[in-house]
Write a protein that holds these residues in place. Structure first.
Motif, PDB file in Angstrom:
ATOM      1  N   ARG A 225      -0.126  -6.740  -7.141  1.00 41.15           N
ATOM      2  CA  ARG A 225      -1.544  -6.737  -7.507  1.00 41.15           C
ATOM      3  C   ARG A 225      -1.953  -8.056  -8.160  1.00 41.15           C
ATOM      4  NH1 ARG A 225      -4.387  -1.799  -8.196  1.00 41.15           N
ATOM      5  NH2 ARG A 225      -3.245  -0.034  -7.298  1.00 41.15           N
ATOM      6  N   GLU A 226      -1.075  -8.601  -8.973  1.00 41.72           N
ATOM      7  CA  GLU A 226      -1.400  -9.827  -9.710  1.00 41.72           C
ATOM      8  C   GLU A 226      -1.575 -11.035  -8.803  1.00 41.72           C
ATOM      9  OE1 GLU A 226       2.941 -11.249 -11.220  1.00 41.72           O
ATOM     10  OE2 GLU A 226       2.359  -9.180 -11.661  1.00 41.72           O
ATOM     11  N   HIS A 227      -1.177 -10.891  -7.533  1.00 37.96           N
ATOM     12  CA  HIS A 227      -1.307 -12.004  -6.591  1.00 37.96           C
ATOM     13  C   HIS A 227      -2.673 -12.028  -5.899  1.00 37.96           C
ATOM     14  CE1 HIS A 227       3.338 -11.789  -6.247  1.00 37.96           C
ATOM     15  NE2 HIS A 227       2.960 -12.588  -7.229  1.00 37.96           N
ATOM     16  N   LEU A 228      -3.554 -11.108  -6.269  1.00 35.77           N
ATOM     17  CA  LEU A 228      -4.889 -11.061  -5.666  1.00 35.77           C
ATOM     18  C   LEU A 228      -5.936 -11.397  -6.716  1.00 35.77           C
ATOM     19  CD1 LEU A 228      -4.639  -7.843  -3.458  1.00 35.77           C
ATOM     20  CD2 LEU A 228      -4.449 -10.225  -2.727  1.00 35.77           C
ATOM     21  N   ALA A 229      -6.789 -12.353  -6.397  1.00 36.48           N
ATOM     22  CA  ALA A 229      -7.923 -12.713  -7.257  1.00 36.48           C
ATOM     23  C   ALA A 229      -9.183 -12.351  -6.488  1.00 36.48           C
ATOM     24  CB  ALA A 229      -7.889 -14.198  -7.616  1.00 36.48           C
ATOM     25  N   LEU A 279      -6.488  -1.399  -3.088  1.00 35.30           N
ATOM     26  CA  LEU A 279      -5.956  -1.307  -4.452  1.00 35.30           C
ATOM     27  C   LEU A 279      -6.508  -0.092  -5.179  1.00 35.30           C
ATOM     28  CD1 LEU A 279      -5.947  -5.037  -5.657  1.00 35.30           C
ATOM     29  CD2 LEU A 279      -4.106  -3.721  -4.594  1.00 35.30           C
ATOM     30  N   ALA A 280      -7.756   0.276  -4.872  1.00 43.29           N
ATOM     31  CA  ALA A 280      -8.348   1.451  -5.516  1.00 43.29           C
ATOM     32  C   ALA A 280      -7.749   2.752  -4.995  1.00 43.29           C
ATOM     33  CB  ALA A 280      -9.862   1.450  -5.297  1.00 43.29           C
ATOM     34  N   SER A 281      -7.073   2.689  -3.848  1.00 43.26           N
ATOM     35  CA  SER A 281      -6.550   3.908  -3.230  1.00 43.26           C
ATOM     36  C   SER A 281      -5.170   4.302  -3.736  1.00 43.26           C
ATOM     37  CB  SER A 281      -6.487   3.727  -1.703  1.00 43.26           C
ATOM     38  OG  SER A 281      -5.478   2.791  -1.345  1.00 43.26           O
ATOM     39  N   HIS A 282      -4.508   3.426  -4.503  1.00 39.86           N
ATOM     40  CA  HIS A 282      -3.181   3.760  -5.021  1.00 39.86           C
ATOM     41  C   HIS A 282      -2.965   3.053  -6.350  1.00 39.86           C
ATOM     42  CE1 HIS A 282      -1.331  -0.175  -4.144  1.00 39.86           C
ATOM     43  NE2 HIS A 282      -1.967  -0.166  -2.979  1.00 39.86           N
ATOM     44  N   ASP A 283      -1.926   3.446  -7.046  1.00 38.83           N
ATOM     45  CA  ASP A 283      -1.640   2.850  -8.351  1.00 38.83           C
ATOM     46  C   ASP A 283      -0.309   2.109  -8.376  1.00 38.83           C
ATOM     47  OD1 ASP A 283       0.057   4.965  -8.151  1.00 38.83           O
ATOM     48  OD2 ASP A 283      -0.654   6.024  -9.940  1.00 38.83           O
ATOM     49  N   SER A 284       0.268   1.791  -7.209  1.00 39.01           N
ATOM     50  CA  SER A 284       1.529   1.063  -7.150  1.00 39.01           C
ATOM     51  C   SER A 284       1.330  -0.395  -7.537  1.00 39.01           C
ATOM     52  CB  SER A 284       2.118   1.136  -5.735  1.00 39.01           C
ATOM     53  OG  SER A 284       3.261   0.302  -5.611  1.00 39.01           O
ATOM     54  N   GLU A 285       2.359  -1.024  -8.052  1.00 39.12           N
ATOM     55  CA  GLU A 285       2.283  -2.456  -8.360  1.00 39.12           C
ATOM     56  C   GLU A 285       2.254  -3.293  -7.094  1.00 39.12           C
ATOM     57  OE1 GLU A 285       5.751  -4.645  -9.754  1.00 39.12           O
ATOM     58  OE2 GLU A 285       6.970  -2.854  -9.482  1.00 39.12           O
ATOM     59  N   TRP A 286       2.738  -2.711  -5.975  1.00 35.36           N
ATOM     60  CA  TRP A 286       2.788  -3.432  -4.707  1.00 35.36           C
ATOM     61  C   TRP A 286       1.479  -3.240  -3.958  1.00 35.36           C
ATOM     62  CZ3 TRP A 286       6.797  -6.417  -5.091  1.00 35.36           C
ATOM     63  CH2 TRP A 286       7.914  -5.985  -5.807  1.00 35.36           C
ATOM     64  N   VAL A 287       0.990  -4.305  -3.360  1.00 35.41           N
ATOM     65  CA  VAL A 287      -0.256  -4.209  -2.605  1.00 35.41           C
ATOM     66  C   VAL A 287      -0.076  -3.298  -1.398  1.00 35.41           C
ATOM     67  CG1 VAL A 287      -1.977  -5.504  -1.293  1.00 35.41           C
ATOM     68  CG2 VAL A 287      -1.001  -6.493  -3.376  1.00 35.41           C
ATOM     69  N   PHE A 288       1.066  -3.432  -0.717  1.00 30.23           N
ATOM     70  CA  PHE A 288       1.352  -2.597   0.455  1.00 30.23           C
ATOM     71  C   PHE A 288       2.591  -1.742   0.164  1.00 30.23           C
ATOM     72  CE2 PHE A 288      -0.484  -6.634   2.004  1.00 30.23           C
ATOM     73  CZ  PHE A 288      -1.694  -6.139   2.482  1.00 30.23           C
ATOM     74  N   PRO A 289       2.411  -0.639  -0.539  1.00 27.52           N
ATOM     75  CA  PRO A 289       3.573   0.142  -0.965  1.00 27.52           C
ATOM     76  C   PRO A 289       4.140   0.985   0.155  1.00 27.52           C
ATOM     77  CG  PRO A 289       1.566   1.226  -1.665  1.00 27.52           C
ATOM     78  CD  PRO A 289       1.149  -0.076  -1.028  1.00 27.52           C
ATOM     79  N   ALA A 290       5.366   1.442  -0.054  1.00 23.77           N
ATOM     80  CA  ALA A 290       5.966   2.436   0.823  1.00 23.77           C
ATOM     81  C   ALA A 290       5.293   3.782   0.568  1.00 23.77           C
ATOM     82  CB  ALA A 290       7.464   2.522   0.562  1.00 23.77           C
TER      83      ALA A 290
END
Length: 451
Positions: A225-229, A279-290
């Motif tokens: 997530r931190e890689h998206l501005a 990002l609003a659809s999940h709470d994972s730290e990964w942008v594209f989670p498993a």
């Protein structure tokens, strides 16, 4: 001064053997009893002449001690592999090629006894057993190892021929100029729609991101997530490429991108909106989670059960005890058979080249380094980046338009492994595709309609 010495009687040849004596660089005496072809010296003048040549090499500082060439390939490889500075994946590849094909054949052979003819014969055998890419990789490792042996004066030449040196034997044409399968923006959208059917919004946006940012697959799955501005402060919304997902010693890890190619990429408006909704659809730290929120693994399972159905479609779905419902059937996307995720990276480069953007701006978005003076004096401006974002937005909007004059889908292609599969009814080939929910599209582009 170089001279010859008589040695023992050779019963088999019925002659005396001789050895040559010569001064080593450190002032001590060295000896040689065989020539470059491994044949013993049966005449004093032959031994003396060879020894004299070695002394000339000593004075010219080109001397290679014949005794150094007696180290075996296995012994040299152990010294060599520890001296080579490689990225994690390349290091693993080098060691695997040594362990699997190089050392079983050459491990016990002395470095000085490896000949070009023997190497070519071995390469021919490899080509009969392995894929062309695997053989190319193995030969590259061996060539590099012998290059370093030459520079370390273990032997005088490299017996592994380069491509330019292979002009011998049956003529082989160059073959296709470019074997990379690329996709049009429309085909990238169709792949994303298949990904939506298979993995939902995360799969959909993953395909879009690889295609419209030119990311390598492991860079995409390593995005946090931190890689998206996603707040535009005047220079556009941004995606930061800082690391990639990779396995280190068999365990998932985050490492530097390939070749250290970090970057700061502007996002087209539609793409930034897709990212916000993802990002609003999940709470994972990964942008594209498993599926369960962890890091998405791109190993063999990913390509077999995730990527290939997206490209080639699927008539059937595996049935598991824990998943009674079948997975959705998918149609194959026409015209991209054999494409891999990296082909979408190539595709973006083609789209931007076709649009006529400056080379420096395109290569910077690809995170390539332009060599020479051009790379030194060329620079990318914010205006160039904004024009690239405008082009990508336009390509996206054009890709959403319905297509009626050609068939974009094909029946699912036969998978490589058809075990434990059950036929489902034929999938209709009428023009149409699952509609992506409104929350998966940008307001400016509207709903992604069936095509």
């Amino acid at each position: 001064m170089a001279h010859a010495e008589k040695r023992g009687w050779d019963k088999r040849a019925g002659k005396f053997r001789y050895r040559g004596r010569y001064k080593l660089p450190d002032g001590t005496w060295g000896s040689v009893s065989r020539d470059d072809q491994g044949q013993p010296f049966y005449r004093a003048r032959d031994a003396e002449g060879y020894a004299h040549g070695l002394e000339v090499d000593v004075r010219r500082k080109t001397f290679i001690n014949p005794r150094d060439g007696r180290i075996t390939v296995a012994e040299w490889s152990e010294l060599w592999i520890e001296s080579v500075e490689l990225a994690n994946r390349s290091d693993g590849t080098y060691r695997q090629r040594l362990r699997s094909v190089i050392l079983p054949e050459w491990g016990s052979v002395a470095m000085g006894d490896v000949t070009e003819v023997a190497v070519k014969t071995w390469e021919k055998k490899l080509r009969a057993r392995y894929s062309a890419n695997y053989v190319k990789s193995a030969m590259s490792v061996m060539r590099t190892m012998f290059d370093d042996a030459v520079s370390s004066k273990v032997r005088g030449d490299n017996p592994v021929p380069t491509r330019a040196a292979r002009r011998r034997g049956r003529f082989k044409g160059k073959g296709p100029k470019d074997e990379t399968v690329i996709a049009s923006p429309r085909q990238a959208l169709l792949l994303a729609r298949n990904a939506y059917e298979l993995r939902g919004l995360a799969g959909y946006v993953l395909i879009v991101t690889i295609a419209y940012c030119g990311l390598r697959i492991n860079e995409a799955t390593g995005l946090r997530r931190e890689h998206l501005a996603l707040v535009d402060e005047g220079t556009g919304c941004r995606l930061l490429v800082q690391e990639q997902s990779q396995r280190v010693n068999g365990k998932p890890a985050q490492v530097d991108p390939k070749y250290g190619s970090t970057g700061n990429l502007i996002l087209a408006p539609f793409h930034a909106e897709l990212m916000r909704r993802l990002l609003a659809s999940h709470d994972s730290e990964w942008v594209f989670p498993a599926t369960r929120g962890g890091k998405l693994d791109t190993g063999a399972w990913f390509y077999t059960n995730w990527w290939r159905p997206i490209v080639d479609g699927r008539r059937v779905a595996a049935r598991f005890a824990s998943r009674p419902a079948t997975l959705p059937a998918l149609r194959a996307v026409a015209g991209v058979e054999g494409i891999v995720p990296h082909g979408l990276r190539h595709s973006m480069k083609v789209w931007l080249d076709e649009a006529g953007h400056p080379r420096v701006a395109v290569e910077e978005r690809m995170r390539h380094v332009i060599p020479g003076v051009e790379g030194t004096y060329s620079h990318t401006t914010p205006a160039m980046e904004k024009r690239i974002a405008e082009t990508l937005q336009s390509l996206w909007e054009d890709s959403l338009k319905p297509v009626v004059d050609r068939r974009e889908y094909e029946p699912p292609r036969t998978p490589r492994n058809t075990r434990n599969q059950v036929d489902l009814p034929e999938i209709s080939q009428r023009s149409g595709s699952a509609t992506i929910p409104a929350q998966a599209t940008t307001p400016s582009a509207g709903r992604v309609h069936s095509s």
